[in-house]
Design an enzyme around this catalytic site. Sequence first.
Site, PDB file in Angstrom:
ATOM      1  N   SER A 122      59.376  55.307  29.617  1.00  0.00           N
ATOM      2  CA  SER A 122      58.369  55.737  30.587  1.00  0.00           C
ATOM      3  C   SER A 122      58.953  55.956  31.976  1.00  0.00           C
ATOM      4  O   SER A 122      58.611  56.931  32.659  1.00  0.00           O
ATOM      5  CB  SER A 122      57.231  54.714  30.655  1.00  0.00           C
ATOM      6  OG  SER A 122      56.527  54.665  29.443  1.00  0.00           O
ATOM      7  N   LYS A 159      47.932  44.996  25.812  1.00  0.00           N
ATOM      8  CA  LYS A 159      46.913  46.052  25.777  1.00  0.00           C
ATOM      9  C   LYS A 159      45.502  45.492  25.600  1.00  0.00           C
ATOM     10  O   LYS A 159      44.533  46.143  26.005  1.00  0.00           O
ATOM     11  CB  LYS A 159      47.232  47.060  24.671  1.00  0.00           C
ATOM     12  CG  LYS A 159      48.486  47.870  24.948  1.00  0.00           C
ATOM     13  CD  LYS A 159      48.720  48.939  23.904  1.00  0.00           C
ATOM     14  CE  LYS A 159      49.972  49.728  24.219  1.00  0.00           C
ATOM     15  NZ  LYS A 159      50.163  50.872  23.287  1.00  0.00           N
ATOM     16  N   ASP A 177      46.382  56.273  24.572  1.00  0.00           N
ATOM     17  CA  ASP A 177      47.004  56.251  23.241  1.00  0.00           C
ATOM     18  C   ASP A 177      46.127  56.984  22.227  1.00  0.00           C
ATOM     19  O   ASP A 177      46.626  57.600  21.288  1.00  0.00           O
ATOM     20  CB  ASP A 177      47.201  54.812  22.754  1.00  0.00           C
ATOM     21  CG  ASP A 177      48.413  54.138  23.370  1.00  0.00           C
ATOM     22  OD1 ASP A 177      49.315  54.850  23.850  1.00  0.00           O
ATOM     23  OD2 ASP A 177      48.458  52.893  23.363  1.00  0.00           O
ATOM     24  N   LEU A 203      54.784  54.464  15.323  1.00  0.00           N
ATOM     25  CA  LEU A 203      54.550  54.570  16.755  1.00  0.00           C
ATOM     26  C   LEU A 203      55.818  54.303  17.558  1.00  0.00           C
ATOM     27  O   LEU A 203      55.925  54.693  18.718  1.00  0.00           O
ATOM     28  CB  LEU A 203      53.450  53.598  17.196  1.00  0.00           C
ATOM     29  CG  LEU A 203      52.019  54.156  17.229  1.00  0.00           C
ATOM     30  CD1 LEU A 203      51.577  54.656  15.862  1.00  0.00           C
ATOM     31  CD2 LEU A 203      51.030  53.125  17.737  1.00  0.00           C
ATOM     32  N   TYR A 237      59.435  54.927  18.911  1.00  0.00           N
ATOM     33  CA  TYR A 237      60.175  56.169  19.179  1.00  0.00           C
ATOM     34  C   TYR A 237      61.629  55.895  19.564  1.00  0.00           C
ATOM     35  O   TYR A 237      62.397  56.829  19.807  1.00  0.00           O
ATOM     36  CB  TYR A 237      59.483  56.970  20.286  1.00  0.00           C
ATOM     37  CG  TYR A 237      59.227  56.172  21.551  1.00  0.00           C
ATOM     38  CD1 TYR A 237      60.207  56.021  22.526  1.00  0.00           C
ATOM     39  CD2 TYR A 237      58.013  55.530  21.748  1.00  0.00           C
ATOM     40  CE1 TYR A 237      59.982  55.284  23.665  1.00  0.00           C
ATOM     41  CE2 TYR A 237      57.765  54.793  22.889  1.00  0.00           C
ATOM     42  CZ  TYR A 237      58.754  54.669  23.848  1.00  0.00           C
ATOM     43  OH  TYR A 237      58.533  53.914  24.969  1.00  0.00           O
TER      44      TYR A 237
END
Length: 249
Positions: free
Chosen positions: A15, A63, A99, A203, A205
Amino acid sequence: MLFGLIGKTLTHSFSKQYFSDKFEREGLDHTYELFPLEKIEDYLRLIKQHANLSGLNVTIPYKESIIPFLDSLSPEAEKANAVNTILFRDGKSTGYNTDIYGFRNSIKPFLEPHHQRALILGTGGASKAVSYVFDDLGIDYYFVSRNKGNRLKCFSYDELNAYVMKSFPLIVNTTPVGMYPDVHSSPPVPYEHLTTSHFLYDLVYNPAETLFLKNGRSKGARTMNGLDMLKLQAERAWQLWNEKVKDEK
């Protein structure tokens, strides 16, 4: 303006590089930082130290636990009970779940008519976005967890026999198993029962191809990692944050 990412371990994240490159490319005088938090309560200290925060992304394992610390939630985040993006505006914080957008728009073009039933590996915050999308798309799903407990529509990994694997041709890994640096691990799925009809979506990466995906590919299954989802959810987060940027110009 200051943006950033909170989570427990952030060395795996793309990110910071993604947004830093974006800001430079678009000539924007913004900064994106990583803010590792040992516990979710440290969030309160963070926002006091950085009163100029305009937005945050949220990753594993916060989250869900971030929700009580926010002033409000978007309808999607409230329904999913998970947040991965925070907007700060007028002294208030609002939680969103981008998401959901990222997963829906990354997987939808690759779904085939027989992908009507899915296994979701993991029951954490990331799994909530996946189940939200499957509900919208009318895809029946069961969770898979090491600790099944009293959950309805949930298998333990030990229950994944040949019949179950054949019945659920779509399998989505929402756990961090296999994520860098733990690249030699994979969810304990009976990969020998996979076929060319299966579609495995991870999910994770980083690495680009996890052991979970390699095992699927070796059986002829279609595979996909979470990079497109990452990019899509990041752009969605930027759209939310950009409303604040426009307001302050």
